[in-house]
Motif scaffolding. Structure first.
Motif, short mmCIF file in Angstrom:
data_model
loop_
_atom_site.label_atom_id
_atom_site.label_comp_id
_atom_site.label_asym_id
_atom_site.label_seq_id
_atom_site.Cartn_x
_atom_site.Cartn_y
_atom_site.Cartn_z
N MET A 111 41.38 18.49 -1.13
CA MET A 111 40.93 19.14 -2.35
C MET A 111 41.77 18.69 -3.54
SD MET A 111 41.96 22.04 -4.37
CE MET A 111 42.96 22.83 -3.17
N THR A 112 43.07 18.56 -3.34
CA THR A 112 43.97 18.12 -4.41
C THR A 112 43.59 16.71 -4.87
OG1 THR A 112 45.75 19.48 -3.52
CG2 THR A 112 46.38 17.71 -5.04
N LYS A 113 43.29 15.85 -3.93
CA LYS A 113 42.91 14.47 -4.28
C LYS A 113 41.59 14.44 -5.05
CE LYS A 113 45.67 12.21 -0.79
NZ LYS A 113 45.73 11.46 0.44
N GLU A 114 40.67 15.34 -4.72
CA GLU A 114 39.40 15.42 -5.44
C GLU A 114 39.64 15.87 -6.89
OE1 GLU A 114 36.19 14.50 -4.53
OE2 GLU A 114 37.35 13.57 -2.93
N ILE A 115 40.48 16.87 -7.05
CA ILE A 115 40.81 17.34 -8.40
C ILE A 115 41.49 16.22 -9.18
CG2 ILE A 115 42.21 18.96 -9.76
CD1 ILE A 115 41.87 20.94 -7.37
N GLN A 116 42.41 15.51 -8.52
CA GLN A 116 43.15 14.43 -9.16
C GLN A 116 42.20 13.31 -9.62
OE1 GLN A 116 46.18 12.63 -6.67
NE2 GLN A 116 47.55 12.48 -8.44
N LYS A 117 41.22 12.98 -8.79
CA LYS A 117 40.24 11.94 -9.16
C LYS A 117 39.46 12.35 -10.41
CE LYS A 117 38.81 10.90 -4.70
NZ LYS A 117 37.72 10.62 -3.78
N GLY A 118 38.97 13.59 -10.41
CA GLY A 118 38.21 14.08 -11.56
C GLY A 118 39.05 14.11 -12.82
N CYS A 119 40.29 14.54 -12.69
CA CYS A 119 41.19 14.58 -13.84
C CYS A 119 41.41 13.18 -14.41
CB CYS A 119 42.54 15.19 -13.45
SG CYS A 119 42.52 16.98 -13.25
N LYS A 120 41.69 12.25 -13.53
CA LYS A 120 41.97 10.88 -13.98
C LYS A 120 40.77 10.30 -14.73
CE LYS A 120 43.56 6.42 -12.33
NZ LYS A 120 44.01 5.62 -11.21
N TYR A 121 39.58 10.53 -14.22
CA TYR A 121 38.36 10.01 -14.81
C TYR A 121 38.14 10.56 -16.22
CZ TYR A 121 33.45 8.75 -15.32
OH TYR A 121 32.27 8.24 -15.77
N LEU A 122 38.57 11.82 -16.45
CA LEU A 122 38.34 12.47 -17.74
C LEU A 122 39.57 12.51 -18.64
CD1 LEU A 122 36.05 15.33 -16.48
CD2 LEU A 122 35.38 13.33 -17.81
N GLY A 123 40.62 11.79 -18.27
CA GLY A 123 41.80 11.71 -19.12
C GLY A 123 42.71 12.92 -19.06
N LEU A 124 42.62 13.68 -17.99
CA LEU A 124 43.50 14.83 -17.77
C LEU A 124 44.58 14.42 -16.77
CD1 LEU A 124 40.70 17.47 -17.23
CD2 LEU A 124 42.19 17.35 -19.22
N THR A 125 45.70 15.13 -16.79
CA THR A 125 46.77 14.85 -15.84
C THR A 125 46.93 16.05 -14.91
OG1 THR A 125 47.96 13.53 -17.46
CG2 THR A 125 49.24 14.36 -15.61
N LEU A 126 46.90 15.79 -13.60
CA LEU A 126 47.22 16.83 -12.62
C LEU A 126 48.68 16.62 -12.26
CD1 LEU A 126 46.49 19.14 -10.70
CD2 LEU A 126 45.78 17.39 -9.03
N HIS A 127 49.54 17.50 -12.78
CA HIS A 127 50.98 17.35 -12.54
C HIS A 127 51.36 17.65 -11.10
CE1 HIS A 127 52.28 16.39 -16.52
NE2 HIS A 127 51.86 17.52 -17.05
N ASP A 128 50.77 18.72 -10.52
CA ASP A 128 51.19 19.11 -9.19
C ASP A 128 50.24 20.13 -8.60
OD1 ASP A 128 52.77 19.25 -6.88
OD2 ASP A 128 54.63 19.65 -7.98
N HIS A 129 50.38 20.32 -7.31
CA HIS A 129 49.74 21.42 -6.59
C HIS A 129 50.87 22.11 -5.84
CE1 HIS A 129 46.41 22.82 -3.56
NE2 HIS A 129 47.27 23.79 -3.85
#
Length: 146
Positions: A111-129
């Motif tokens: 799930m974290t990797k899915e969130i990270q992929k979506g964030c990267k695509y839209l210019g957001l940064t996922l700092h951590d889970h």
């Protein structure tokens, strides 16, 4: 928990909330961990997202889902949609393991990797889970899982 202890915990949450809203989140990682340990806990799994601005200050701490003793439904689409609505630049996702063992499951990592992929695509940064459990907090970034 006694009423006096509950009062102390509520006061600590308020102080930490004010501190996080006035200071860069990543400038004091221990404050983030302490905040998560106090706010994301309980008898059932709870999933929170800390939405951050460009300077890594908390825009909003939102509980997006409440689950059962061993599962909480998480929808990456809804997490990212809310980030865009808030004009957030980055986020930290947090959930608890009521069992007390903060070891991430395969589902947590996927799930974290899915969130990270979506964030990267839209210019957001996922700092951590961060996973909270039994008096300790584990960082998926710290474990090399993201």
């Amino acid at each position: 928990m006694t009423p006096q202890e509950e009062t102390v915990i509520l006061e600590a949450r308020e102080i930490l909330g004010r501190y996080l809203n006035q200071n860069p989140v990543l400038g004091s990682w221990q404050a983030v961990r302490d905040y998560c340990a106090l706010t994301v806990r309980g008898e059932v799994e709870r999933f929170h997202v800390l939405y951050l601005d460009r300077r890594n200050r908390v825009i909003s701490d939102e509980q997006l889902a409440v689950g059962t003793v061993d599962h909480v439904p998480v929808y990456p689409r809804e997490i990212i949609k809310r980030a865009l609505m808030l004009n957030a630049s980055a986020l930290i996702v947090v959930h608890n393991h009521p069992s007390g063992d903060p070891t991430p499951s395969e589902a947590d990592i996927t799930m974290t990797k899915e969130i990270q992929k979506g964030c990267k695509y839209l210019g957001l940064t996922l700092h951590d889970h961060i996973i909270v459990g039994g008096g300790q907090e584990l960082s998926l970034r710290g474990l090399g899982k993201m």
